[in-house]
Design a protein around this motif. Structure first.
Motif, PDB file in Angstrom:
ATOM      1  N   VAL A 148       0.541  -1.027   0.096  1.00  0.00           N
ATOM      2  CA  VAL A 148      -0.040   0.200   0.452  1.00  0.00           C
ATOM      3  C   VAL A 148       0.930   1.335   0.249  1.00  0.00           C
ATOM      4  N   GLY A 149       2.116   1.224   0.900  1.00  0.00           N
ATOM      5  CA  GLY A 149       2.933   2.068   0.751  1.00  0.00           C
ATOM      6  C   GLY A 149       3.345   3.198  -0.785  1.00  0.00           C
ATOM      7  N   ALA A 150       4.091   1.480  -0.523  1.00  0.00           N
ATOM      8  CA  ALA A 150       5.196   1.639  -2.679  1.00  0.00           C
ATOM      9  C   ALA A 150       3.520   2.387  -3.549  1.00  0.00           C
ATOM     10  N   TYR A 151       2.550   1.178  -3.448  1.00  0.00           N
ATOM     11  CA  TYR A 151       1.732   2.262  -3.954  1.00  0.00           C
ATOM     12  C   TYR A 151       1.636   3.937  -4.381  1.00  0.00           C
ATOM     13  N   ALA A 152       1.730   4.140  -2.640  1.00  0.00           N
ATOM     14  CA  ALA A 152       1.061   5.775  -2.768  1.00  0.00           C
ATOM     15  C   ALA A 152       2.383   6.331  -3.253  1.00  0.00           C
ATOM     16  N   LEU A 153       3.888   5.981  -2.887  1.00  0.00           N
ATOM     17  CA  LEU A 153       4.618   6.989  -2.941  1.00  0.00           C
ATOM     18  C   LEU A 153       4.956   6.579  -4.676  1.00  0.00           C
ATOM     19  N   HIS A 154       4.906   5.500  -5.638  1.00  0.00           N
ATOM     20  CA  HIS A 154       4.869   5.780  -6.296  1.00  0.00           C
ATOM     21  C   HIS A 154       4.032   6.076  -7.616  1.00  0.00           C
ATOM     22  N   GLY A 166       2.550  -8.082  -1.746  1.00  0.00           N
ATOM     23  CA  GLY A 166       1.076  -7.355  -1.596  1.00  0.00           C
ATOM     24  C   GLY A 166       1.053  -6.533  -3.562  1.00  0.00           C
ATOM     25  N   ILE A 167      -0.134  -6.900  -3.376  1.00  0.00           N
ATOM     26  CA  ILE A 167      -1.477  -6.465  -4.896  1.00  0.00           C
ATOM     27  C   ILE A 167      -2.069  -5.284  -4.617  1.00  0.00           C
ATOM     28  N   VAL A 168      -1.764  -4.585  -5.564  1.00  0.00           N
ATOM     29  CA  VAL A 168      -2.711  -3.555  -4.901  1.00  0.00           C
ATOM     30  C   VAL A 168      -3.052  -3.008  -6.339  1.00  0.00           C
ATOM     31  N   THR A 169      -5.278  -2.878  -6.289  1.00  0.00           N
ATOM     32  CA  THR A 169      -5.111  -2.406  -7.095  1.00  0.00           C
ATOM     33  C   THR A 169      -5.956  -1.229  -7.426  1.00  0.00           C
ATOM     34  N   ASP A 170      -6.125  -0.282  -8.238  1.00  0.00           N
ATOM     35  CA  ASP A 170      -6.687   1.407  -8.527  1.00  0.00           C
ATOM     36  C   ASP A 170      -6.553   1.254  -7.212  1.00  0.00           C
ATOM     37  N   GLY A 171      -5.565   1.403  -5.719  1.00  0.00           N
ATOM     38  CA  GLY A 171      -5.461   1.784  -4.675  1.00  0.00           C
ATOM     39  C   GLY A 171      -6.286   1.228  -3.730  1.00  0.00           C
ATOM     40  N   ALA A 172      -6.845  -0.027  -3.644  1.00  0.00           N
ATOM     41  CA  ALA A 172      -6.785  -1.230  -2.978  1.00  0.00           C
ATOM     42  C   ALA A 172      -6.745  -2.149  -3.041  1.00  0.00           C
ATOM     43  N   LEU A 173      -6.405  -3.140  -1.971  1.00  0.00           N
ATOM     44  CA  LEU A 173      -5.514  -3.560  -1.287  1.00  0.00           C
ATOM     45  C   LEU A 173      -6.255  -4.891  -1.298  1.00  0.00           C
ATOM     46  N   TRP A 174      -5.641  -6.433  -2.293  1.00  0.00           N
ATOM     47  CA  TRP A 174      -6.258  -7.529  -2.536  1.00  0.00           C
ATOM     48  C   TRP A 174      -5.687  -8.672  -1.543  1.00  0.00           C
ATOM     49  N   ARG A 175      -6.722  -8.895  -0.952  1.00  0.00           N
ATOM     50  CA  ARG A 175      -6.144  -9.707   0.246  1.00  0.00           C
ATOM     51  C   ARG A 175      -6.314 -11.307   0.043  1.00  0.00           C
ATOM     52  N   GLY A 176      -7.043 -11.658  -1.153  1.00  0.00           N
ATOM     53  CA  GLY A 176      -7.570 -12.649  -1.068  1.00  0.00           C
ATOM     54  C   GLY A 176      -8.792 -12.862   0.174  1.00  0.00           C
ATOM     55  N   SER A 177      -9.565 -14.748  -0.142  1.00  0.00           N
ATOM     56  CA  SER A 177     -10.685 -15.112   0.805  1.00  0.00           C
ATOM     57  C   SER A 177     -10.235 -15.588   1.673  1.00  0.00           C
ATOM     58  N   ARG A 178      -8.835 -15.330   2.079  1.00  0.00           N
ATOM     59  CA  ARG A 178      -8.592 -16.348   3.744  1.00  0.00           C
ATOM     60  C   ARG A 178      -6.843 -14.527   3.596  1.00  0.00           C
ATOM     61  N   GLY A 179      -6.649 -13.992   3.177  1.00  0.00           N
ATOM     62  CA  GLY A 179      -5.446 -13.366   3.546  1.00  0.00           C
ATOM     63  C   GLY A 179      -4.021 -14.346   2.369  1.00  0.00           C
ATOM     64  N   ALA A 180      -4.327 -14.577   1.154  1.00  0.00           N
ATOM     65  CA  ALA A 180      -2.930 -15.028   0.930  1.00  0.00           C
ATOM     66  C   ALA A 180      -2.818 -15.504   0.193  1.00  0.00           C
ATOM     67  N   ALA A 181      -3.506 -14.202  -0.782  1.00  0.00           N
ATOM     68  CA  ALA A 181      -3.447 -12.955  -1.829  1.00  0.00           C
ATOM     69  C   ALA A 181      -1.361 -12.314  -2.234  1.00  0.00           C
ATOM     70  N   GLY A 182      -0.614 -13.216  -3.089  1.00  0.00           N
ATOM     71  CA  GLY A 182       0.512 -12.623  -2.931  1.00  0.00           C
ATOM     72  C   GLY A 182       1.499 -13.332  -2.759  1.00  0.00           C
ATOM     73  N   GLU A 183       1.105 -15.251  -2.130  1.00  0.00           N
ATOM     74  CA  GLU A 183       1.869 -15.619  -1.545  1.00  0.00           C
ATOM     75  C   GLU A 183       3.030 -16.565  -2.147  1.00  0.00           C
ATOM     76  N   VAL A 184       3.717 -15.847  -3.340  1.00  0.00           N
ATOM     77  CA  VAL A 184       4.107 -16.263  -4.461  1.00  0.00           C
ATOM     78  C   VAL A 184       5.319 -17.090  -3.987  1.00  0.00           C
ATOM     79  N   GLY A 185       6.171 -16.759  -2.467  1.00  0.00           N
ATOM     80  CA  GLY A 185       8.068 -17.473  -2.182  1.00  0.00           C
ATOM     81  C   GLY A 185       7.459 -19.024  -2.718  1.00  0.00           C
ATOM     82  N   HIS A 186       5.642 -19.892  -2.389  1.00  0.00           N
ATOM     83  CA  HIS A 186       5.751 -20.800  -1.956  1.00  0.00           C
ATOM     84  C   HIS A 186       5.112 -21.110  -3.130  1.00  0.00           C
TER      85      HIS A 186
END
Length: 302
Positions: free
Chosen positions: A114-120, A138-158
Motif C-alpha cells: 500500500v505504501g509503495a503504491y502511494a509513493l509510486h 502484496g497486490i494493490v489495484t486502483d488503490g485497494a489492497l487485494w487480500r484474497g478470501s483468506r488473506g493469502a493473496a501474493g504468497e508467491v514464495g511458496h
C-alpha cells in the motif's frame, strides 16, 4: 494526523502522516521480543513522536501497524509472528487503551505494498515483491489492497517452479523462496558472514563457481516471481523491495537479464515486456510504515 508502524524483527519504524499524505515525522526504535515487549514497543514508538519529533499526539486519529505473521481476517489478531516471539496477539486490544485511538493491523508486506503504491503514484495494478529472508508479495489495484478470501493473496514464495529443486522450509521442493529467499541463499552459501547475500555477489564477481550458481538461482527465482505476478494479475508494475534489494542495480540487472532471456525464447513472453515493468523501491523508503498508516486510516473516525 495518521500514525503508521512497521514492526520488524530488530527495529520498528514509526511515521506520522499529515492529511495531505506526506510524512511529517519519522523515527526508528529497537523492537522488543515477545508479546509484552512488542506491545510496549508499539506504545512507546507512538509516544516518541510527541516527545522526540514534536508531533501533537492529540491530532492523531488512527494508528496502523504492519508486522510479520498472519493477520486473522476481519480482526487485529496477529499469529505466527515467529521472528518477534509472538504466537498470538490481539494488537488493538493490547495497545488501544494506552493510545486512545483506533488501531488496525496488516501483514507487513501487504502494508508495504500500500505504501509503495502511494509513493509510486501508481494507477491500475501494482505488485510489491518483498525480497528478504523469505519472499512474498502484496497486490494493490486502483488503490485497494487485494487480500484474497483468506488473506493469502501474493504468497508467491511458496509456488513450486521445479519439483526437483531445493527443499523449501514449507516442505515442498523448488519453491521460489527456496531458490531466491535470502535465508535459503545464506544457508546454501554456508560460510560465516554478516552479509551473506552481498558476499555471494562479490564472490560471484570474483569467479567463485558456487557463488555464481547461487547468484543465478536468486535471479531466476525473482524473475519467476515477476512472471507469476504478471501472468496471474497482469500487474502494470512490479516493485522490488526488502533487504535483498540493498544490492540495487546489481540485483536488478541480473533479474532483467533473466526476463530478457525468457522473452527471447518466447514470442508470448516478449509481448508482455516484463523487463520494463520491474523497478526497485527507492533505498531508505518508509513504504511499510506509510502503508500501515494508510491502512489504519481506512477505519478512522472522521
Amino acid at each position: 494526523m495518521r500514525v503508521g508502524l512497521d514492526v520488524g524483527g530488530t527495529k520498528t519504524e514509526v511515521v506520522a502522516v499529515g492529511s495531505d499524505g506526506t510524512i511529517a515525522a519519522r523515527l526508528r526504535t529497537p523492537t522488543g521480543w515477545g508479546p509484552d515487549a512488542v506491545t510496549r514497543t508499539i506504545i512507546d514508538a507512538v509516544r516518541s513522536l510527541g516527545t522526540q519529533a514534536g508531533v501533537d499526539l492529540s491530532r492523531v486519529r488512527s494508528v496502523g501497524v504492519g508486522m510479520p505473521g498472519q493477520v486473522e481476517p476481519g480482526t487485529t489478531r496477529v499469529t505466527h509472528a515467529v521472528n518477534l516471539g509472538v504466537d498470538s496477539l490481539d494488537i488493538a486490544r493490547a495497545v488501544e487503551p494506552a493510545l486512545g485511538v483506533a488501531v488496525r493491523v496488516e501483514n507487513d508486506v501487504k502494508a508495504a505494498a500500500v505504501g509503495a503504491y502511494a509513493l509510486h503514484g501508481a494507477s491500475g495494478t501494482m505488485a510489491y515483491l518483498n525480497l528478504g529472508t523469505g519472499i512474498a508479495a502484496g497486490i494493490v489495484t486502483d488503490g485497494a489492497l487485494w487480500r484474497g478470501s483468506r488473506g493469502a493473496a501474493g504468497e508467491v514464495g511458496h509456488i513450486s517452479v521445479d519439483p526437483n529443486g531445493p527443499l523449501c522450509r514449507c516442505g515442498q521442493r523448488g519453491c521460489i523462496e527456496a531458490f531466491a529467499g535470502g535465508g535459503a541463499i545464506a544457508a546454501r552459501w554456508a560460510r560465516p558472514s554478516a552479509l551473506p547475500i552481498r558476499d555471494v555477489f562479490d564472490a560471484a564477481d570474483a569467479g567463485d563457481e558456487a557463488a555464481v550458481r547461487l547468484r543465478g538461482s536468486l535471479a531466476s527465482g525473482v524473475a519467476a516471481a515477476v512472471r507469476v505476478l504478471v501472468l496471474t494479475v497482469d500487474a502494470d508494475t512490479v516493485v522490488l523491495g526488502g533487504g535483498v534489494t540493498a544490492l540495487g542495480d546489481r540485483l536488478l540487472g541480473d533479474v532483467v537479464r533473466e526476463l530478457r532471456a525468457s522473452a527471447e525464447a518466447s514470442a508470448f513472453m516478449s509481448s508482455l515486456d516484463l523487463e520494463s515493468r520491474v523497478e526497485l523501491l527507492p533505498a531508505g523508503s518508509a513504504a511499510a510504515a506509510l502503508g500501515a498508516a494508510l491502512v489504519g486510516a481506512e477505519t478512522a473516525p472522521v
